[in-house]
Design an enzyme around this catalytic site. Structure first.
Site, PDB file in Angstrom:
ATOM      1  N   GLU A 178       0.812  -1.204   0.000  1.00  0.00           N
ATOM      2  CA  GLU A 178       0.000   0.000   0.000  1.00  0.00           C
ATOM      3  C   GLU A 178       0.855   1.268   0.000  1.00  0.00           C
ATOM      4  OE1 GLU A 178      -2.519  -3.139   2.321  1.00  0.00           O
ATOM      5  OE2 GLU A 178      -1.804  -1.439   3.496  1.00  0.00           O
ATOM      6  N   ASP A 184      -4.335  -5.426  11.058  1.00  0.00           N
ATOM      7  CA  ASP A 184      -5.404  -4.723  11.772  1.00  0.00           C
ATOM      8  C   ASP A 184      -5.164  -4.741  13.281  1.00  0.00           C
ATOM      9  OD1 ASP A 184      -6.961  -4.282   9.349  1.00  0.00           O
ATOM     10  OD2 ASP A 184      -7.288  -6.436   9.382  1.00  0.00           O
TER      11      ASP A 184
END
Length: 470
Positions: free
Chosen positions: A300, A453
């Protein structure tokens, strides 16, 4: 004679044990160093966190077993933005294995995807778990901080609701669950000529509710009532295969919602894997000025740099990227948005297999040394799925010494020598503070999904936001 043989055997055992232990002295000292350097009792214990927008159940299984079950054959490792058939699945899976990257792709056909899910459920060791960035972030917060309050807004179906921590507030229950397939592979796993250099996973889905951001209005309504101390947004990547007009409309709606929040309420955006660089550009150009904190991994980070014509886009990104390369991009991104009038972006949390880096504008966040170390520490705990880290189960893969920039001449001329007694390293670049901690990489991981996460949530829980003046 017997006594002498016993003594010799005992000495040999102790020498062997001591030799094995001394090989892991850096890992052992890193674990002790975290305990001494970090303030692990400093989390925001009574925090109210609102999390949205993606939630689903993950069906986790050995990826190679599923490919065999589907009759797939090794046939290259091309990338596909959208999966059209079984061969596309094996292509992207092989590419993920080859590069050891946690890629995620959507399948075009609902019917074919449901057939694949039915086949996956028959695989030995296949098991349903909590899935979706928002749900995983919320679950982590509820488990780490028993006194926290967590609001989860997303398409939570009956199966997912039964798996969630009972204290998580879910305002609306969907009729059915969205199912994502998590195709895991082990380090050394083989698919044709491809051998995985590390353990990771490839994710596929055909997700209607999440990709349409169906919960966005419910999110807006419940933020007003819940009055959170922190807002976490994720799941935007699932709009990737939607028309550009729809994506821009939903991004504008998200911006409108965020603008209704008090300025002292920080907003964190967690990115995920996307193949469409134009969509990445839409997200970062439109949304980043309206958030305070950004979480992302190496795929990302590279995509964001490419989308904005940033540094090091032509470097070799195979495996874990160099610390100096990541440091340059994190610094560049924070500096770029600091120059934009009324931009709120002040913190970036980069996480990879072997290290974490947090960059922040000076004076915007406190307790970041502990936040960085606590997040990196959790990665090894979660991957090994144990309550404490055993030095024999993990591996320190951080270089003994490293530079923190390729572009900055002053920083390039000096190296930081890693000191396991103080695992979190710090440095400054102008008005930007940088923090880095190694991850103790689990050599036989039990979990690969949801680590990003969990560690992002942990970093946020230890970070102390300094009230914004905007």
């Amino acid at each position: 004679m017997v006594f002498r043989m016993i003594c010799v055997a005992v000495v040999a055992f102790l020498l062997a044990y001591n030799y094995q232990s001394t090989k892991k002295w850096k890992e052992a000292y890193t674990i002790r160093g975290w305990r001494k350097q970090l303030r692990l009792d400093s989390a925001n214990s009574n925090i109210r966190v609102a999390v949205g927008l993606n939630a689903n159940v993950d069906l986790i299984l050995p990826g190679i077993d599923l490919l065999h079950q589907l009759g797939a054959k090794p046939n290259g490792s091309s990338d596909h933005a959208v999966l059209l058939n079984i061969n596309d699945v094996q292509d992207c899976f092989a590419r993920s294995m080859k590069t050891c990257s946690a890629a995620e792709r959507s399948m075009d056909s609902r019917q074919l995807y449901q057939q694949i899910v039915a086949s996956a459920e028959k695989i030995k060791h296949a098991k349903y778990h909590i899935g979706g960035n928002a749900a995983l972030l919320g679950e982590t917060i509820a488990n780490i901080l028993p006194n926290s309050s967590v609001l989860l807004v997303g398409p939570v179906g009956p199966k997912l609701k039964s798996l969630l921590h009972p204290k998580i507030q879910v305002p609306v229950i969907a009729k059915e669950d969205e199912v994502h397939l998590i195709l895991e592979y082990e380090r050394g796993g083989k698919w044709g000529d491809t051998e995985a250099p590390c353990a990771n996973r490839f994710i596929m889905s055909n997700d209607i509710a999440n990709s349409n951001l169906q919960s966005i209005e419910t999110f807006a309504e419940n933020l007003k009532v819940f009055q959170p101390d922190l807002v976490v947004v994720s799941g935007l990547h699932l709009m990737e295969n939607k028309p550009k007009e729809f994506r821009i409309q939903q991004l504008k709606e998200m911006i409108r919602i965020l603008q209704t929040l008090p300025s002292q309420t920080p907003v964190h955006l967690e990115l995920a894997s996307m193949a469409d660089i134009n969509f990445v550009r839409d997200i970062v150009q439109n949304l980043l000025p309206h958030i305070n904190s950004l979480g992302l991994n190496e795929q990302e980070l590279q995509s964001v740099s490419r989308a904005l014509d940033g540094p090091h886009v032509h470097e070799n990104w195979a495996g874990t990227p160099e610390i100096a390369l990541v440091g340059d991009i994190v610094h560049w991104l924070l500096h770029k948005y600091d120059q934009i009038k009324n931009s709120k972006l002040s913190r970036i949390h980069f996480h990879s297999l072997t290290y974490h880096m947090v960059g922040q504008l000076s004076g915007t966040w406190n307790n970041s040394l502990t936040a960085t170390g606590a997040a990196a520490r959790l990665a090894g705990l979660r991957a090994c799925d144990k309550p404490s880290i055993d030095p024999e189960d993990v591996e320190l893969q951080l270089p003994q010494a490293f530079i923190v920039s390729l572009n900055n001449a002053t920083l390039r001329r000096s190296a930081i020598v890693y000191d396991p007694r103080k695992p979190v390293s710090t440095w400054n670049r102008g008005n930007i503070q940088m923090f880095l901690s190694p991850v103790l990489v689990c050599t036989s991981p039990k979990k690969t999904v949801g680590l990003g996460d969990a560690i992002s949530a942990t970093g946020l829980l230890y970070s102390k936001f300094v009230k914004s003046n905007l």
